[in-house]
Design a protein around this motif. Structure first.
Motif, PDB file in Angstrom:
ATOM      1  N   PRO A  95       0.805  -1.223   0.000  1.00 13.82           N
ATOM      2  CA  PRO A  95       0.000   0.000   0.000  1.00 13.82           C
ATOM      3  C   PRO A  95       0.839   1.275   0.000  1.00 13.82           C
ATOM      4  O   PRO A  95       1.962   1.298   0.505  1.00 13.82           O
ATOM      5  CB  PRO A  95      -0.813  -0.113   1.291  1.00 13.82           C
ATOM      6  N   ALA A  96       0.265   2.324  -0.565  1.00 15.17           N
ATOM      7  CA  ALA A  96       0.913   3.642  -0.562  1.00 15.17           C
ATOM      8  C   ALA A  96       1.114   4.086   0.875  1.00 15.17           C
ATOM      9  O   ALA A  96       0.224   3.933   1.715  1.00 15.17           O
ATOM     10  CB  ALA A  96       0.039   4.649  -1.306  1.00 15.17           C
ATOM     11  N   LYS A  97       2.307   4.591   1.146  1.00 13.28           N
ATOM     12  CA  LYS A  97       2.649   5.092   2.476  1.00 13.28           C
ATOM     13  C   LYS A  97       2.264   4.087   3.566  1.00 13.28           C
ATOM     14  O   LYS A  97       1.735   4.451   4.613  1.00 13.28           O
ATOM     15  CB  LYS A  97       2.014   6.448   2.718  1.00 13.28           C
ATOM     16  N   GLY A  98       2.546   2.817   3.288  1.00 12.63           N
ATOM     17  CA  GLY A  98       2.207   1.754   4.231  1.00 12.63           C
ATOM     18  C   GLY A  98       3.229   0.639   4.177  1.00 12.63           C
ATOM     19  O   GLY A  98       4.330   0.815   3.647  1.00 12.63           O
ATOM     20  N   GLN A  99       2.852  -0.497   4.712  1.00 10.73           N
ATOM     21  CA  GLN A  99       3.750  -1.646   4.711  1.00 10.73           C
ATOM     22  C   GLN A  99       2.970  -2.934   4.539  1.00 10.73           C
ATOM     23  O   GLN A  99       1.758  -2.971   4.735  1.00 10.73           O
ATOM     24  CB  GLN A  99       4.575  -1.696   5.998  1.00 10.73           C
ATOM     25  N   HIS A 100       3.683  -3.965   4.148  1.00 10.60           N
ATOM     26  CA  HIS A 100       3.104  -5.301   4.000  1.00 10.60           C
ATOM     27  C   HIS A 100       4.086  -6.281   4.619  1.00 10.60           C
ATOM     28  O   HIS A 100       5.249  -6.339   4.212  1.00 10.60           O
ATOM     29  CB  HIS A 100       2.867  -5.629   2.522  1.00 10.60           C
ATOM     30  N   GLY A 101       3.624  -7.039   5.590  1.00 10.94           N
ATOM     31  CA  GLY A 101       4.475  -8.022   6.239  1.00 10.94           C
ATOM     32  C   GLY A 101       4.384  -9.377   5.577  1.00 10.94           C
ATOM     33  O   GLY A 101       3.287  -9.865   5.288  1.00 10.94           O
ATOM     34  N   LEU A 102       5.534  -9.959   5.309  1.00 12.25           N
ATOM     35  CA  LEU A 102       5.592 -11.357   4.886  1.00 12.25           C
ATOM     36  C   LEU A 102       5.935 -12.103   6.167  1.00 12.25           C
ATOM     37  O   LEU A 102       7.064 -12.008   6.667  1.00 12.25           O
ATOM     38  CB  LEU A 102       6.654 -11.568   3.811  1.00 12.25           C
ATOM     39  N   VAL A 103       4.942 -12.795   6.730  1.00 10.58           N
ATOM     40  CA  VAL A 103       5.063 -13.361   8.068  1.00 10.58           C
ATOM     41  C   VAL A 103       4.664 -14.821   8.081  1.00 10.58           C
ATOM     42  O   VAL A 103       3.934 -15.292   7.196  1.00 10.58           O
ATOM     43  CB  VAL A 103       4.208 -12.568   9.083  1.00 10.58           C
ATOM     44  N   ARG A 104       5.106 -15.517   9.111  1.00  9.61           N
ATOM     45  CA  ARG A 104       4.779 -16.927   9.259  1.00  9.61           C
ATOM     46  C   ARG A 104       3.274 -17.107   9.410  1.00  9.61           C
ATOM     47  O   ARG A 104       2.613 -16.364  10.108  1.00  9.61           O
ATOM     48  CB  ARG A 104       5.541 -17.490  10.445  1.00  9.61           C
ATOM     49  N   GLY A 105       2.740 -18.079   8.689  1.00  8.95           N
ATOM     50  CA  GLY A 105       1.318 -18.364   8.733  1.00  8.95           C
ATOM     51  C   GLY A 105       0.493 -17.506   7.796  1.00  8.95           C
ATOM     52  O   GLY A 105      -0.730 -17.591   7.789  1.00  8.95           O
ATOM     53  N   ALA A 106       1.154 -16.675   6.988  1.00 12.06           N
ATOM     54  CA  ALA A 106       0.440 -15.784   6.065  1.00 12.06           C
ATOM     55  C   ALA A 106       1.283 -15.654   4.790  1.00 12.06           C
ATOM     56  O   ALA A 106       1.875 -16.623   4.338  1.00 12.06           O
ATOM     57  CB  ALA A 106       0.184 -14.436   6.731  1.00 12.06           C
TER      58      ALA A 106
END
Length: 165
Positions: A95-106
């Motif tokens: 997302p714009a001015k945001g973040q995206h987590g690559l995390v365990r279980g997702a």
């Protein structure tokens, strides 16, 4: 060493340690790590936080010499309530001015058919390709000791022979 020099050195060390792992355009990748389930593993998974200070972007592919196939994956629950990993061909929106987590279980990066099995402390090179930012090369340390984030994900079906995430 004077107190002023000590604090200056400590501050410099903090900023070096806290520096982003990789950056290109408006994208910064932080806190990347890779997990391998054991010495005979055929797969591994990488996790990280992708920050975006600009307009929306999309992580569209990933490459590495570590495995025969490297894919963007997520976990989805099937009709029977079993979680399964699936390849996400369209990639992940950042997302714009945001973040995206690559995390365990997702959402995560999946390495299938390892060419060699990295061990604790090794560093793996990974190239993330974004629609707008282009390629971001990330040096990802192997950290099998990282504590799992608390979450409830029920029964897990690892059809792709993934490590325990």
């Amino acid at each position: 060493m004077t107190q002023t020099k000590f604090f200056a050195a400590a501050a410099a060390a903090f900023f070096v340690l806290a520096a982003p792992m990789a950056q290109a355009g408006d994208i910064t990748v932080n806190d990347a790590y890779l997990r391998v389930s054991g010495a005979m593993a055929k797969s591994a998974a990488a996790f990280m936080v992708i920050e975006n200070v600009g307009a929306e972007d999309r992580l569209i592919s990933v490459t590495s010499d570590l495995a025969q196939k490297v894919e963007l994956h997520t976990h989805q629950q099937d009709a029977g309530g079993v979680m399964k990993m699936t390849h996400v061909e369209e990639g992940f929106a950042i997302p714009a001015k945001g973040q995206h987590g690559l995390v365990r279980g997702a959402d995560h990066v999946m390495f299938l058919g390892l060419n060699s099995v990295p061990v604790q402390g090794d560093v793996v090179t990974l190239t993330l390709t974004f629609e707008k930012a282009g390629d971001v090369v990330v040096e990802v340390p192997v950290d099998n000791d990282r504590a799992e984030a608390p979450m409830e994900h029920g029964a897990m079906d690892h059809e792709t022979k993934a490590p325990s995430n």
